[in-house]
Scaffold this active site. Sequence first.
Site, PDB file in Angstrom:
ATOM      1  N   CYS A  80       1.423  -0.190   8.030  1.00  0.00           N
ATOM      2  CA  CYS A  80       2.049  -1.292   7.279  1.00  0.00           C
ATOM      3  C   CYS A  80       3.356  -1.752   7.945  1.00  0.00           C
ATOM      4  CB  CYS A  80       2.217  -0.889   5.816  1.00  0.00           C
ATOM      5  SG  CYS A  80       2.393  -2.310   4.741  1.00  0.00           S
ATOM      6  N   HIS A 179      -2.251   1.917   4.096  1.00  0.00           N
ATOM      7  CA  HIS A 179      -1.491   3.179   4.040  1.00  0.00           C
ATOM      8  C   HIS A 179      -2.400   4.397   3.898  1.00  0.00           C
ATOM      9  CE1 HIS A 179       2.535   1.375   3.269  1.00  0.00           C
ATOM     10  NE2 HIS A 179       1.853   0.432   2.659  1.00  0.00           N
ATOM     11  N   GLU A 181      -1.699   7.285   4.479  1.00  0.00           N
ATOM     12  CA  GLU A 181      -0.863   8.416   4.058  1.00  0.00           C
ATOM     13  C   GLU A 181      -0.764   8.565   2.549  1.00  0.00           C
ATOM     14  OE1 GLU A 181       0.144   5.608   5.426  1.00  0.00           O
ATOM     15  OE2 GLU A 181       2.036   4.909   4.565  1.00  0.00           O
TER      16      GLU A 181
END
Length: 200
Positions: A80, A179, A181
């Site tokens: 991002c 994302h 993560e």
Amino acid sequence: MTPTVGVLALQGDVREHVRMLERCAVRAVPVRRERELGVVDGIVIPGGESSTIDKLLRAFELFEPLQKAIRDGLPAFGSCAGMILLADRVLDGIEGQQTLGGLDVTVRRNAFGRQVDSFEAELAVEGVEGAPFHAVFIRAPWVESVGPQAQVLGTVSAGPAAGRIVAVRQGRVIATSFHPEITDDDRVHRVFVEIVRENS
Ligand code: GLN
């Protein structure tokens, strides 16, 4: 030997990336100083706010060392805001916004617009085996165009943004608009860790 992967820790979702990297059996360390950059085999640039990270990189005198390290072949993964920072060119940045570069692409910041500010989608990512990846987009950029040196790894498959490029790679540098993560799926991080292992 266990590789050490740095997570640029000036702003953004640093902890989430550290947790993912640890799941991938590498040593994950925060990077805020030039000397900390010197000991890593790869660097992750987290999601957050690209213009803020840009300013902090310069305030911490990390901009040039990190740019040089990436140019010299340090593997890098940006999600991002991190994708924006790794792009050679950015559209809709704030006044004076700079990028580190590394990817021969043009990104458009906050590209998906207000209606689809944040959304989730299933998409195929090249190099990620198995089921489609559950991608979470938060005020995300997209890749507006890709130069000859970069390679598209994934696009949005359906809906108003169908066909938009959201994952790219150039050599040892990869980036996603979304994302990984903040999901429970470490497959994109594993692709990056593989690049780090091959290189270290
Ligand atoms: N809109 C942010 C930027 O311009 C990116 C958002 C994110 O990282 N979730 O940097």
